[in-house]
Design a protein around this motif. Structure first.
Motif, PDB file in Angstrom:
ATOM      1  N   ASN A 132      -3.467  -2.015   1.064  1.00  0.00           N
ATOM      2  CA  ASN A 132      -3.730  -3.129   0.227  1.00  0.00           C
ATOM      3  C   ASN A 132      -2.644  -3.348  -0.853  1.00  0.00           C
ATOM      4  OD1 ASN A 132      -4.677  -4.942  -1.505  1.00  0.00           O
ATOM      5  ND2 ASN A 132      -6.792  -4.346  -1.344  1.00  0.00           N
TER       6      ASN A 132
ATOM      7  N   LEU B  60     -11.682  -0.962  -7.594  1.00  0.00           N
ATOM      8  CA  LEU B  60     -10.756  -2.116  -7.794  1.00  0.00           C
ATOM      9  C   LEU B  60      -9.460  -1.763  -8.444  1.00  0.00           C
ATOM     10  CD1 LEU B  60     -13.180  -5.257  -8.379  1.00  0.00           C
ATOM     11  CD2 LEU B  60     -11.754  -4.814  -6.278  1.00  0.00           C
ATOM     12  N   HIS B 255     -17.294  -8.740   0.056  1.00  0.00           N
ATOM     13  CA  HIS B 255     -15.750  -9.000   0.097  1.00  0.00           C
ATOM     14  C   HIS B 255     -14.932  -8.112  -0.777  1.00  0.00           C
ATOM     15  CE1 HIS B 255     -14.390 -12.585   1.873  1.00  0.00           C
ATOM     16  NE2 HIS B 255     -15.423 -13.125   1.385  1.00  0.00           N
ATOM     17  N   THR B 256     -15.218  -7.617  -2.087  1.00  0.00           N
ATOM     18  CA  THR B 256     -14.459  -6.951  -2.739  1.00  0.00           C
ATOM     19  C   THR B 256     -14.951  -5.439  -3.033  1.00  0.00           C
ATOM     20  OG1 THR B 256     -15.623  -7.823  -4.557  1.00  0.00           O
ATOM     21  CG2 THR B 256     -13.449  -8.979  -3.867  1.00  0.00           C
ATOM     22  N   TRP B 258     -14.767  -2.536  -2.215  1.00  0.00           N
ATOM     23  CA  TRP B 258     -14.096  -1.445  -1.329  1.00  0.00           C
ATOM     24  C   TRP B 258     -14.749  -0.067  -1.171  1.00  0.00           C
ATOM     25  CZ3 TRP B 258     -11.091  -2.520   2.273  1.00  0.00           C
ATOM     26  CH2 TRP B 258     -10.020  -3.398   2.387  1.00  0.00           C
TER      27      TRP B 258
ATOM     28  N   ASP C 266      -8.274  -9.497  -4.518  1.00  0.00           N
ATOM     29  CA  ASP C 266      -9.235 -10.431  -3.681  1.00  0.00           C
ATOM     30  C   ASP C 266      -9.913 -11.901  -4.138  1.00  0.00           C
ATOM     31  OD1 ASP C 266      -8.807  -9.027  -1.246  1.00  0.00           O
ATOM     32  OD2 ASP C 266     -10.859  -7.841  -1.823  1.00  0.00           O
ATOM     33  N   GLU C 267      -9.548 -12.891  -3.503  1.00  0.00           N
ATOM     34  CA  GLU C 267      -9.924 -14.189  -4.053  1.00  0.00           C
ATOM     35  C   GLU C 267     -11.467 -14.163  -4.757  1.00  0.00           C
ATOM     36  OE1 GLU C 267      -9.711 -17.708  -1.423  1.00  0.00           O
ATOM     37  OE2 GLU C 267     -10.234 -18.895  -2.843  1.00  0.00           O
ATOM     38  N   PHE C 268     -12.344 -13.591  -3.934  1.00  0.00           N
ATOM     39  CA  PHE C 268     -13.723 -13.741  -4.128  1.00  0.00           C
ATOM     40  C   PHE C 268     -14.047 -12.615  -5.087  1.00  0.00           C
ATOM     41  CE2 PHE C 268     -13.036 -16.566  -0.452  1.00  0.00           C
ATOM     42  CZ  PHE C 268     -13.328 -17.732  -1.202  1.00  0.00           C
ATOM     43  N   GLY C 269     -13.065 -11.936  -5.762  1.00  0.00           N
ATOM     44  CA  GLY C 269     -13.627 -10.522  -6.305  1.00  0.00           C
ATOM     45  C   GLY C 269     -13.433 -10.705  -7.854  1.00  0.00           C
TER      46      GLY C 269
END
Lengths: 309, 294, 442
Positions: A132, B60, B255-256, B258, C266-269
């Motif tokens: 990423n 994140l 989505h995020t 991870w 991320d866009e939605f994060g």
């Protein structure tokens, strides 16, 4: 007393009985759909209204107008040239290394082999995370030692190299094959070469390589055939990297980023299952079939030569 | 390994000393390379593992090491609605698929290895050809067949049923192995009054155990890892999803996160890896069989 | 296990069947009795737990009103799955389906995948013009055939970081694109070969800053009346691409911006670049308000309609619209019961309002937008305004779904990266490609 003919008939019946599962399987799951694919490649069929004859329209569309066809073919060529070559070289290297390791051989063998077993979806997702660009550990490490941080799966010129890294990670199958073949090289030949004063490189060049060349050929050809089937990894990588996955509202851009990860199998899905274009999908399927067959014939040739030798 | 070197280490000849140093340097070189390679292969697992145990927030960031260990992430994933269903479906697909493949493929492989009949080479060539065929080649009519004629889309049956009619790779692999079993064994059994089928079951199968184990493992893994098949046939019915397919949608829904995605990844990888440790030998033999005994 | 029985039959049939498959679809008659006990399957695309909970609550409210209708809700379903399932029909196929994008309305309507809703609307006496805003009526039908209804609405506007504005001495959000460019430049702080803060990310991969979202500011016409692609003829597209490229240049160039974009979360994060302050302005939908709140954003968020081209300054207040659509599967045998659910979800004011409140979307009926029960702060009201603006617009439906948008987007990438320099020729070529794809779909 049974006559020869009776015996022959019984043997035929027996053979047919043993082969029956395959005979049914190959007719229903290979020959019938293959014929049907040829049929559909000349039809317009969206799955709702009955098929209608369109002649060569689908063929023409795929070869001249379908914007994904040539990029997918070019990507496949790239993957054949770069990914297959690197996989064979790397697999051979790791195989050589593992035959030389004296201490902890068991540990190293397991460590090298294990990634091969990771399910493709899981492995791809893991790599999408590792690579990423913003927050992944790889760029994190690259950044902290002052190296450039590529966009990997988000950059059209880095997405295929990133897939190649993923493929190199799962080198376990080739490693084992090369390892086995390297151990099969007769020890006397090395000793003879050493007596003649051959160095390490010369021993590799004149003893190892000739002995394992059939395996190298096998690895190359199966690698090419695998590339024809390359589907899950590029698709999942594109989906995860673009953030368009599952139920999200945007449409997924096939081959994200910028068609750089498109492969032919993905086109079958795109046309057949996303665009309702059964005819176009059938054309791609037949192209794929032709390519796979060319390399399969190649493989069979090389195998018969080997068994003859 | 000269005798002098062992008996009187103090009085090493210069030549022996050089040889020993070269050997040592060689050892160091090989093992440093091996360690470097091991890092490449192992580090991804380490990062997956560490990230799986981070908090949502920390996953994140650019941190590599968890501040606090969130083992409950694994539990969260496990308790995600559907995750257990995916497991069950995957086991059903892989288990039943493997069993059917063995049942159907062994007789065919035996016939190809043992019987002489007209068209044997054609059969063998077709087996190899179908083995090399991308599944996408025939998917369009196959899908229409299962979905429109038999109304079985939304289930895993379109993936399982074909395995009752042999799998080309398994047939090929088994045949390669069966070729290595001496004909005399079977002939001896037949002299004892066994039929061809009995000979297969009583004599050949026990001898072919390693190959059968390898084929079973490969087939199990194939089903376990399959993404395209479930995507085509099961995607429209979440009750029929498998782990590989569900994992992707799990990422879609989280989505995020991870950390949770990596925890899920870990839980999908774990069974295969555990299975490997139990069946390491069968595996390596199987891989070797595909390549070497061509 | 009925599917097992079928599997066994299937195995037997396998050996016998080798005929070509031809699908015949007869339109099911809407003759089921919606007052009898009936089970419906409803598919939707929401996946986040809070959204799924909101839709479940909505369905519960429906079941309370219609105790005889039982709804099985299946979430996280995207359009590919919808198309596939409806193509196959069968026991697992849904009765009521909602889709996140309006892109496929053309496909859904043209191919009869979704039932024509007109008879139902007539029967229930629903006047579309009195119920739904005009743009929403447009994107839920295709060539006069109404096969879906709007279920909530998304409006796109300008988000800006008030703290950053204050620091740069900017007092009000820009209203025209030339003002916008100046502000974006002013807010941009270069640090070495990257940025410590970027005014705006204009690159087409910058999440919502897509070609179609930008183009909406010029009120473009995508297709000629006879259904041909119109990109080269309508100056809107050339203007949009020229403006975007100009801004890319002013902010440091494509390559530099792409490199910076690679550092975005991320866009939605929670790490959306607008949340983190990496960009000071962004184009986004109304849902960003709720997401920013949940992410605990530290600065004050300002919201305004996105600036408009200088020569169209009077149309300030418009924006790109999109939304979720809902329809009845053509294969459903329970059309009347399915209609009850669709009617409830799309036209019942309380249902629409509470659902909009729960997932922070713009309500899709005129009554619901005015409802006092709608929780709307000043920022959210901006989006209500955009949704009702008469010049707001959306991308039209086409027979092959959103394919033409991807083709245009593709050209956008090539143009912004400088791979294509002749704009007029490039747009003409893009037109050709879109027409070819359409011809293949017909």
């Amino acid at each position: 007393m049974t006559t020869l003919r009776q015996k022959h008939r019984r043997e035929t019946a027996r053979t047919l009985a043993f082969l029956s599962p395959w005979l049914i399987g190959v007719s229903v799951f290979f020959l019938y759909p293959l014929v049907s694919t040829v049929y559909f490649s000349f039809m317009k069929y969206d799955g709702f209204t009955p098929p209608t004859w369109t002649g060569l329209k689908n063929w023409q569309y795929v070869f001249t107008d379908y914007p994904f066809f040539w990029p997918a073919l070019r990507n496949t060529l790239w993957l054949v040239v770069v990914m297959v070559t690197l996989r064979v070289l790397f697999g051979l290297g790791i195989g050589l290394l593992i035959t030389k390791v004296k201490t902890g051989a068991g540990f190293f063998r397991t460590a090298f082999y294990l990634p091969y077993l990771a399910p493709p979806v899981a492995a791809t997702m893991a790599f999408a995370f590792l690579l990423n660009p913003g927050t992944g550990p790889v760029n994190n490490i690259l950044g902290s030692i002052g190296l450039p941080q590529p966009g990997w799966f988000n950059d059209p010129s880095w997405s295929k190299p990133a897939l190649t890294m993923l493929a190199l990670w799962g080198i376990g199958d080739l490693m084992v094959i090369f390892m086995a073949s390297l151990l099969d090289v007769p020890q006397e030949q090395y000793e003879a070469a050493s007596l003649d004063g051959a160095g390490a490189w010369q021993r590799f060049r004149f003893v190892t390589l000739p002995n394992i060349s059939p395996i190298v050929l096998f690895a190359v050809v199966t690698g090419v055939i695998q590339t024809m089937q390359y589907y899950t990894q590029p698709l999942v990588a594109g989906k995860v990297a673009s953030g368009v996955i599952g139920g999200a509202g945007q449409q997924f851009e096939p081959g994200y980023p910028e068609k750089s990860t498109l492969t032919l199998p993905q086109l079958v899905y795109h046309l057949g299952f996303q665009r309702f274009d059964t005819g176009g999908a059938s054309v791609i399927a037949l192209v794929l079939f032709a390519l796979a067959m060319v390399f399969t014939v190649f493989l069979m040739r090389s195998m018969t030569e080997r068994s003859a030798a | 390994m000269t005798a002098t070197a062992i008996s009187s280490p103090v009085t090493l000849t210069p030549a022996a000393r050089t040889a020993r140093r070269t050997r040592f340097l060689h050892w160091v070189g090989v093992h440093s390379l091996a360690i470097a390679a091991a890092l490449f292969f192992v580090l991804p697992f380490v990062f997956i593992f560490l990230t799986a145990l981070m908090s949502d927030q920390q996953a994140l960031t650019r941190d590599l090491w968890p501040d606090s260990w969130h083992w409950e992430n694994l539990r969260t994933v496990w308790e995600t609605p559907g995750f257990l269903t995916w497991w069950k479906n995957t086991l059903l697909y892989a288990g039943l698929g493997t069993a059917l493949t063995l049942l159907s493929s062994i007789p065919v492989a035996y016939a190809l290895a043992r019987f002489k009949f007209r068209g044997r080479n054609v059969v063998l060539m077709l087996v190899i050809a179908t083995m090399m065929l991308p599944p996408q080649v025939v998917i369009v009519p196959m899908y229409l067949f299962w979905a429109k004629q038999l109304h079985l889309s939304g289930t895993l049956w379109p993936l399982i049923i074909p395995m009752a009619f042999t799998d080309a790779f398994s047939v090929f692999l088994l045949r390669q192995f069966l070729l290595t079993i001496p004909k005399d064994y079977v002939d001896a059994a037949k002299v004892d009054g066994c039929g061809e089928f009995k000979a297969l079951v009583r004599i050949v199968l026990p001898m072919a155990k390693p190959a059968i184990a390898a084929v079973a493992l490969f087939q199990f893994f194939y089903c376990w890892n399959d993404y395209f098949g479930p995507q085509i046939y099961a995607s429209e019915n979440p009750a029929a999803w498998t782990l590989s397919y569900g994992l992707e949608s799990f990422k879609g829904a989280h989505h995020t996160n991870w950390n949770l995605t990596m925890a899920a990844t870990l839980l999908v990888m774990a069974p295969v890896i555990i299975l490997f440790f139990f069946a390491q030998k069968a595996f390596i033999e199987g891989v070797t069989l595909t390549g070497v005994k061509g | 296990m009925p599917s097992f029985t079928r599997a066994v039959i299937g195995t037997a049939a396998v050996a016998l069947l080798a005929t070509a498959c031809t699908g015949t679809s007869s339109t099911p008659q809407a003759n089921d009795d919606a007052t009898k006990d009936v089970n419906l399957t409803f598919w939707h695309g929401w996946s986040a737990p809070s959204e799924a909970a909101a839709i479940d609550a909505n369905v519960k409210a429906f079941e309370a009103k219609h105790p005889n209708i039982h709804v099985k809700v299946v979430g996280n379903i995207n359009d590919d799955k919808i198309k596939q399932a409806l193509r196959a029909g069968g026991a697992n196929a849904p009765d009521v389906v909602s889709s996140f994008t309006t892109d496929n309305v053309g496909t859904f309507c043209a191919s009869n995948v979704f039932s024509d809703l007109k008879p139902f609307l007539d029967k229930s006496g629903i006047d579309l013009d009195k119920t739904f805003p005009k743009p929403l009526q447009d994107y839920t039908q295709f060539q006069g055939k109404r096969c879906t209804l709007p279920l909530l609405n998304d409006a796109y506007g300008l988000y800006y970081n008030k703290t950053a504005f204050k620091a740069a001495g900017i007092t009000a959000p820009p209203k025209t694109l030339s003002e916008f460019d100046a502000v974006a430049k002013k807010l941009t702080k270069v640090k070495g070969d990257t940025y410590s803060q970027l005014g705006f990310m204009p690159n087409f991969h910058g999440y919502e800053s897509t070609t179609t979202h930008f183009a909406a500011l010029w009120n473009p016409t995508y297709f000629t009346p006879d259904g041909k692609s119109n990109l080269a003829k309508d100056p809107a597209f050339a203007s949009m691409l020229t403006w975007q490229k100009g801004l890319v240049g002013q902010l440091g160039g494509f390559a530099k911006l792409e490199k910076y974009r690679a550092t975005f979360g991320d866009e939605f994060g929670a790490k959306n670049p607008f949340h983190t302050g990496q960009v000071a302005m962004t184009m986004d939908g109304e849902w960003r308000l709720g997401m920013a709140r949940e992410a605990g954003v530290k600065f004050d968020i300002g919201v305004a309609p996105f600036p408009v081209p200088d020569d169209q300054a009077d149309s300030y207040g418009k924006g790109y619209l999109s939304g979720t659509v809902i329809g009845i599967a053509g294969t459903s045998q329970k059309q009347n019961a399915a209609w009850e659910l669709v009617k409830f979800m799309t036209t019942d004011t309380d249902a629409v309002v509470s659902f909009a409140n729960a997932i922070h979307n713009v309500p899709s009926t005129l009554d619901a937008i005015k409802s006092p029960k709608l929780t709307a702060d000043e920022n959210f009201k901006t989006f209500l305004g955009i949704a009702q603006h008469e010049k707001s617009n959306t991308t039209p439906a086409s027979p092959n779904g959103g394919a033409y948008q991807l083709t245009l987007q593709d050209f956008g990438y090539a143009y912004e990266a400088g791979k294509v320099t002749d704009l007029a020729a490039g747009l003409a070529k893009t037109d050709e490609q879109i027409d070819k794809d359409l011809a293949q779909a017909k």
